[in-house]
Design a protein around this motif. Structure first.
Motif, PDB file in Angstrom:
ATOM      1  N   THR A   1      44.466  47.392 -65.472  1.00  0.00           N
ATOM      2  CA  THR A   1      43.719  46.627 -64.469  1.00  0.00           C
ATOM      3  C   THR A   1      43.345  45.236 -64.998  1.00  0.00           C
ATOM      4  O   THR A   1      43.676  44.208 -64.392  1.00  0.00           O
ATOM      5  CB  THR A   1      42.430  47.385 -64.079  1.00  0.00           C
ATOM      6  OG1 THR A   1      42.778  48.734 -63.768  1.00  0.00           O
ATOM      7  CG2 THR A   1      41.749  46.756 -62.886  1.00  0.00           C
ATOM      8  N   ALA A   2      42.684  45.194 -66.161  1.00  0.00           N
ATOM      9  CA  ALA A   2      42.189  43.908 -66.672  1.00  0.00           C
ATOM     10  C   ALA A   2      43.341  43.017 -67.141  1.00  0.00           C
ATOM     11  O   ALA A   2      43.411  41.840 -66.782  1.00  0.00           O
ATOM     12  CB  ALA A   2      41.204  44.155 -67.825  1.00  0.00           C
TER      13      ALA A   2
ATOM     14  N   ASP B   1      52.588  46.373 -73.181  1.00  0.00           N
ATOM     15  CA  ASP B   1      52.130  47.721 -72.809  1.00  0.00           C
ATOM     16  C   ASP B   1      53.191  48.716 -73.226  1.00  0.00           C
ATOM     17  O   ASP B   1      54.347  48.354 -73.417  1.00  0.00           O
ATOM     18  CB  ASP B   1      51.809  47.846 -71.319  1.00  0.00           C
ATOM     19  CG  ASP B   1      50.778  48.939 -71.050  1.00  0.00           C
ATOM     20  OD1 ASP B   1      51.052  50.111 -71.399  1.00  0.00           O
ATOM     21  OD2 ASP B   1      49.695  48.634 -70.505  1.00  0.00           O
TER      22      ASP B   1
ATOM     23  N   GLN C   1      44.396  54.582 -61.324  1.00  0.00           N
ATOM     24  CA  GLN C   1      43.669  55.750 -61.847  1.00  0.00           C
ATOM     25  C   GLN C   1      42.661  56.352 -60.866  1.00  0.00           C
ATOM     26  O   GLN C   1      42.487  57.583 -60.855  1.00  0.00           O
ATOM     27  CB  GLN C   1      42.997  55.413 -63.181  1.00  0.00           C
ATOM     28  CG  GLN C   1      43.992  55.023 -64.270  1.00  0.00           C
ATOM     29  CD  GLN C   1      43.324  54.552 -65.554  1.00  0.00           C
ATOM     30  OE1 GLN C   1      42.361  55.152 -66.035  1.00  0.00           O
ATOM     31  NE2 GLN C   1      43.821  53.473 -66.120  1.00  0.00           N
TER      32      GLN C   1
ATOM     33  N   ARG D   1      55.042  48.178 -63.559  1.00  0.00           N
ATOM     34  CA  ARG D   1      54.169  47.073 -64.002  1.00  0.00           C
ATOM     35  C   ARG D   1      54.827  45.725 -63.722  1.00  0.00           C
ATOM     36  O   ARG D   1      54.148  44.748 -63.422  1.00  0.00           O
ATOM     37  CB  ARG D   1      53.907  47.173 -65.514  1.00  0.00           C
ATOM     38  CG  ARG D   1      53.107  48.385 -65.915  1.00  0.00           C
ATOM     39  CD  ARG D   1      52.713  48.277 -67.382  1.00  0.00           C
ATOM     40  NE  ARG D   1      52.391  49.575 -67.946  1.00  0.00           N
ATOM     41  CZ  ARG D   1      51.206  50.155 -67.881  1.00  0.00           C
ATOM     42  NH1 ARG D   1      50.210  49.565 -67.261  1.00  0.00           N
ATOM     43  NH2 ARG D   1      51.005  51.344 -68.439  1.00  0.00           N
TER      44      ARG D   1
ATOM     45  N   VAL E   1      51.346  49.227 -79.455  1.00  0.00           N
ATOM     46  CA  VAL E   1      50.707  48.363 -80.455  1.00  0.00           C
ATOM     47  C   VAL E   1      50.351  49.224 -81.655  1.00  0.00           C
ATOM     48  O   VAL E   1      49.724  50.278 -81.511  1.00  0.00           O
ATOM     49  CB  VAL E   1      49.429  47.711 -79.880  1.00  0.00           C
ATOM     50  CG1 VAL E   1      48.711  46.909 -80.956  1.00  0.00           C
ATOM     51  CG2 VAL E   1      49.770  46.845 -78.679  1.00  0.00           C
TER      52      VAL E   1
ATOM     53  N   ASP F   1      37.709  48.268 -70.187  1.00  0.00           N
ATOM     54  CA  ASP F   1      37.158  49.454 -70.852  1.00  0.00           C
ATOM     55  C   ASP F   1      37.242  49.385 -72.376  1.00  0.00           C
ATOM     56  O   ASP F   1      36.583  50.163 -73.070  1.00  0.00           O
ATOM     57  CB  ASP F   1      37.912  50.710 -70.394  1.00  0.00           C
ATOM     58  CG  ASP F   1      37.684  51.028 -68.922  1.00  0.00           C
ATOM     59  OD1 ASP F   1      36.788  50.429 -68.312  1.00  0.00           O
ATOM     60  OD2 ASP F   1      38.425  51.891 -68.393  1.00  0.00           O
TER      61      ASP F   1
ATOM     62  N   GLY G   1      36.976  49.983 -63.075  1.00  0.00           N
ATOM     63  CA  GLY G   1      37.851  48.925 -62.604  1.00  0.00           C
ATOM     64  C   GLY G   1      37.059  47.774 -61.995  1.00  0.00           C
ATOM     65  O   GLY G   1      37.420  46.608 -62.150  1.00  0.00           O
ATOM     66  N   SER G   2      35.951  48.111 -61.301  1.00  0.00           N
ATOM     67  CA  SER G   2      35.160  47.042 -60.676  1.00  0.00           C
ATOM     68  C   SER G   2      34.536  46.163 -61.758  1.00  0.00           C
ATOM     69  O   SER G   2      34.477  44.932 -61.613  1.00  0.00           O
ATOM     70  CB  SER G   2      34.079  47.635 -59.764  1.00  0.00           C
ATOM     71  OG  SER G   2      33.192  48.432 -60.500  1.00  0.00           O
TER      72      SER G   2
ATOM     73  N   LYS H   1      36.516  53.544 -49.673  1.00  0.00           N
ATOM     74  CA  LYS H   1      37.154  54.062 -50.898  1.00  0.00           C
ATOM     75  C   LYS H   1      38.657  54.221 -50.690  1.00  0.00           C
ATOM     76  O   LYS H   1      39.461  53.857 -51.546  1.00  0.00           O
ATOM     77  CB  LYS H   1      36.527  55.406 -51.264  1.00  0.00           C
ATOM     78  CG  LYS H   1      37.166  56.086 -52.464  1.00  0.00           C
ATOM     79  CD  LYS H   1      36.231  56.159 -53.623  1.00  0.00           C
ATOM     80  CE  LYS H   1      36.859  56.793 -54.848  1.00  0.00           C
ATOM     81  NZ  LYS H   1      36.006  56.733 -56.012  1.00  0.00           N
TER      82      LYS H   1
HETATM   83  C1  LIG Z   1      39.850  59.754 -62.375  1.00  0.00           C
HETATM   84  C2  LIG Z   1      39.449  58.314 -62.415  1.00  0.00           C
HETATM   85  C3  LIG Z   1      38.816  57.736 -61.327  1.00  0.00           C
HETATM   86  C4  LIG Z   1      38.432  56.400 -61.361  1.00  0.00           C
HETATM   87  N1  LIG Z   1      37.809  55.867 -60.264  1.00  0.00           N
HETATM   88  C5  LIG Z   1      37.378  54.590 -60.299  1.00  0.00           C
HETATM   89  C6  LIG Z   1      36.717  54.014 -59.169  1.00  0.00           C
HETATM   90  O1  LIG Z   1      36.550  54.648 -58.115  1.00  0.00           O
HETATM   91  N2  LIG Z   1      36.261  52.740 -59.281  1.00  0.00           N
HETATM   92  C7  LIG Z   1      36.436  51.997 -60.419  1.00  0.00           C
HETATM   93  O2  LIG Z   1      36.001  50.845 -60.461  1.00  0.00           O
HETATM   94  N3  LIG Z   1      37.065  52.515 -61.509  1.00  0.00           N
HETATM   95  C8  LIG Z   1      37.545  53.776 -61.474  1.00  0.00           C
HETATM   96  N4  LIG Z   1      38.195  54.309 -62.558  1.00  0.00           N
HETATM   97  C9  LIG Z   1      38.250  53.546 -63.819  1.00  0.00           C
HETATM   98  C10 LIG Z   1      39.346  52.491 -63.844  1.00  0.00           C
HETATM   99  O3  LIG Z   1      40.604  53.046 -63.566  1.00  0.00           O
HETATM  100  C11 LIG Z   1      39.346  51.861 -65.247  1.00  0.00           C
HETATM  101  O4  LIG Z   1      38.028  51.531 -65.605  1.00  0.00           O
HETATM  102  C12 LIG Z   1      40.192  50.598 -65.284  1.00  0.00           C
HETATM  103  O5  LIG Z   1      41.533  50.939 -65.087  1.00  0.00           O
HETATM  104  C13 LIG Z   1      39.987  49.865 -66.613  1.00  0.00           C
HETATM  105  O6  LIG Z   1      40.918  48.835 -66.738  1.00  0.00           O
HETATM  106  P1  LIG Z   1      41.423  48.404 -68.188  1.00  0.00           P
HETATM  107  O7  LIG Z   1      42.415  47.310 -67.947  1.00  0.00           O
HETATM  108  O8  LIG Z   1      40.295  48.153 -69.087  1.00  0.00           O
HETATM  109  O9  LIG Z   1      42.187  49.690 -68.758  1.00  0.00           O
HETATM  110  P2  LIG Z   1      43.473  50.417 -68.164  1.00  0.00           P
HETATM  111  O10 LIG Z   1      43.680  50.068 -66.740  1.00  0.00           O
HETATM  112  O11 LIG Z   1      43.328  51.858 -68.527  1.00  0.00           O
HETATM  113  O12 LIG Z   1      44.685  49.757 -68.981  1.00  0.00           O
HETATM  114  C14 LIG Z   1      44.848  49.918 -70.364  1.00  0.00           C
HETATM  115  C15 LIG Z   1      46.334  49.716 -70.675  1.00  0.00           C
HETATM  116  O13 LIG Z   1      46.520  49.631 -72.096  1.00  0.00           O
HETATM  117  C16 LIG Z   1      47.709  50.316 -72.447  1.00  0.00           C
HETATM  118  N5  LIG Z   1      47.623  50.722 -73.862  1.00  0.00           N
HETATM  119  C17 LIG Z   1      46.649  51.467 -74.447  1.00  0.00           C
HETATM  120  N6  LIG Z   1      46.908  51.618 -75.757  1.00  0.00           N
HETATM  121  C18 LIG Z   1      48.071  50.955 -75.997  1.00  0.00           C
HETATM  122  C19 LIG Z   1      48.845  50.754 -77.172  1.00  0.00           C
HETATM  123  N7  LIG Z   1      48.489  51.260 -78.355  1.00  0.00           N
HETATM  124  N8  LIG Z   1      49.993  50.043 -77.058  1.00  0.00           N
HETATM  125  C20 LIG Z   1      50.382  49.516 -75.859  1.00  0.00           C
HETATM  126  N9  LIG Z   1      49.665  49.659 -74.724  1.00  0.00           N
HETATM  127  C21 LIG Z   1      48.526  50.380 -74.798  1.00  0.00           C
HETATM  128  C22 LIG Z   1      47.755  51.507 -71.475  1.00  0.00           C
HETATM  129  O14 LIG Z   1      49.073  51.994 -71.322  1.00  0.00           O
HETATM  130  C23 LIG Z   1      47.191  50.898 -70.195  1.00  0.00           C
HETATM  131  O15 LIG Z   1      48.202  50.422 -69.330  1.00  0.00           O
HETATM  132  C24 LIG Z   1      38.664  55.626 -62.535  1.00  0.00           C
HETATM  133  C25 LIG Z   1      39.318  56.189 -63.629  1.00  0.00           C
HETATM  134  C26 LIG Z   1      39.721  57.516 -63.574  1.00  0.00           C
HETATM  135  C27 LIG Z   1      40.431  58.117 -64.765  1.00  0.00           C
END
Ligand SMILES: Cc1cc2nc3c(=O)[nH]c(=O)nc-3n(C[C@H](O)[C@H](O)[C@H](O)COP(=O)(O)OP(=O)(O)OC[C@H]3O[C@@H](n4cnc5c(N)ncnc54)[C@H](O)[C@@H]3O)c2cc1C
Length: 417
Positions: A11-12, A35, A43, A63, A78, A290, A300-301, A379
């Motif tokens: 997401t981020a 990635d 998610q 992606r 990574v 995260d 995600g928000s 939602k």
């Molecule tokens: C069941 C569930 C319900 C949810 N419902 C909500 C909701 O209703 N509202 C809301 O706001 N949020 C919700 N979320 C949370 C939301 O999905 C996450 O907070 C959000 O995706 C965080 O974004 P991010 O970019 O930090 O991490 P992510 O989107 O998780 O992305 C991290 C990326 O890093 C990559 N990565 C990790 N380690 C490595 C590595 N070593 N090498 C290469 N790549 C790597 C992964 O493959 C992934 O693509 C929910 C999550 C879950 C599991």
């Protein structure tokens, strides 16, 4: 050429690549995203897969489709960051240099961290729904579950989307009722927290929703192990909770490479300034979403609002200017409550979720901390917004910083609700 390297195309990372590609001149800045695969998962959709509301195809996309022209996408794991040399080592042996690094590798459920979780009952009577595989396996298991003890369990905080286990519980209760088997199923919600949720007003509200649905709340439960033979959750203070079907949220942890790089706390989250998301030790490293250690919900928000602040700050930072934006920890989450209804919560570092109207005072049209059909529809609509507006980095018509407009600061009485 200067190099911006983004680790993680979730997401981020995807939003940052889209927004900064439009703002950084292409003849001066190269942007690379890493990635481990080409599958972007929505998610929040994992919550709905077990109940058949979404199909697997609705929550996974390539992606590539969300990364703009002019961004190099590297598929690799990574292995390690070497901050002193401004280099990232990939597991396949390649090395990428950077001028600025953004760590956006999120958080991952780690069932391997609790003794017995990955025992013989894993994916037989013990499931998670925080992964695509877990959620689709649980969908199969639920089809034949019509009596016994359903236990929904949170191992340890923080977890991403801290309301999701409660949402799963409400949806499961409603789903069992619709199938006419609710009176044959006992449901328990087991949490390490002292109540249903982290923040007092929302915790009281969500706790009474559990009561109304005759769902037992087992609070302050720190799981030590899972006994597969006797199908028991066992706590450090020797409480035992039997289950026929256990739906657990395993310990969530940041990526292992963060620990290998000496850049994380004990749960592999990257320490950053909570207002700028800049590492206090490495002035060319940010952690967004995260993956960082800010005291906000992992959601995600939060990633979205933080990215909005980060992008403007980053443009100042690379010019050597002070960063003027300050992230306030804003989170905004729809909470499914079953029966085609949901709640909405809106909060930040300083203000807990409160009742009221959103986004406009008196008018809404959405209600905060109250079950309505509009919140449920919001939602469901969010999946389309995620793919078409949020990920491509298009402007969203919601304020980045939390507003008190429409919020009721005193606790409502039953009549007011
Ligand atoms: C069941 C569930 C319900 C949810 N419902 C909500 C909701 O209703 N509202 C809301 O706001 N949020 C919700 N979320 C949370 C939301 O999905 C996450 O907070 C959000 O995706 C965080 O974004 P991010 O970019 O930090 O991490 P992510 O989107 O998780 O992305 C991290 C990326 O890093 C990559 N990565 C990790 N380690 C490595 C590595 N070593 N090498 C290469 N790549 C790597 C992964 O493959 C992934 O693509 C929910 C999550 C879950 C599991």
């Amino acid at each position: 050429m200067k190099d911006l390297l983004i680790l993680g195309a979730g997401t981020a990372g995807t939003m940052i690549a889209n927004k900064l590609r439009r703002r950084l001149p292409r003849d001066e800045w190269r942007i690379t995203v890493v990635d481990r695969d080409d599958r972007h998962h929505y998610q929040p959709g994992y919550l709905f897969l077990p109940f058949g509301t979404y199909t697997p195809g609705q929550v996974v996309r390539s992606r590539h489709a969300f990364l703009p022209d002019g961004v190099d996408f590297v598929i690799a794991d990574v292995d390690r960051v070497e901050p002193a040399g401004s280099q990232v080592h990939l597991a396949d042996g390649r090395t990428l240099g950077y001028d600025y690094l953004v760590i956006a590798t999120g958080t991952t459920p780690r069932p391997d961290q609790t003794p017995g979780m990955l025992g013989p009952e894993w994916r037989r009577s013990i499931f998670d729904f925080y992964t695509f595989e877990g959620s689709t396996a649980l969908a199969e298991a639920l089809k034949s579950f019509d009596h016994g003890r359903l236990v929904v369990h949170v191992t340890e905080m923080p977890i991403k989307c801290p309301v999701a286990p409660l949402e799963f519980t409400f949806l499961a209760e409603s789903w069992l009722r619709e199938r006419g088997v609710r009176d044959r199923v006992e449901i328990a919600y087991v949490t390490p927290l002292s109540g249903a949720f982290t923040k007092p007003v929302a915790s009281a509200h969500l706790g009474s929703m559990l009561d109304e649905r005759k769902i037992a709340l087992e609070a302050d439960f720190m799981v030590e192990s899972i006994d597969n033979d006797r199908k028991l959750l066992v706590s450090y203070d020797e409480r035992e909770i039997p289950f026929d079907l256990l739906v657990t949220v395993p310990l969530n942890m940041g990526a292992d490479f963060v620990a290998r790089s000496g850049m994380g706390d004990e749960l592999n989250y990257v320490p950053v300034d909570k207002h700028t998301l800049l590492s206090p030790t490495h002035p060319n490293v940010f952690a967004v979403g995260d993956a960082n250690d800010i005291p906000a919900s992992k959601a995600g928000s939060v990633a979205h609002f933080a990215v909005e602040v980060f992008v403007e700050n980053f443009l100042e930072h690379i010019e050597g200017l002070p960063m003027t934006g300050s992230f306030d920890g804003h989170a905004n989450c729809f909470v499914e409550s079953g029966g085609g209804k949901g709640l909405l919560i809106d909060f930040n570092y300083d203000t807990e979720p409160l009742p009221g109207k959103y986004p406009l005072p008196m008018v809404g049209p959405l209600d905060l901390l109250k079950e309505t059909r509009a919140n449920h529809l919001g939602k469901l609509a969010f999946r389309h917004i995620y793919w078409n507006v949020l990920l491509p980095g298009r402007p969203m018509p919601v304020p980045t910083h939390m507003s008190m407009a429409g919020k009721v600061t005193a606790q409502p009485t039953e009549n007011q609700e």
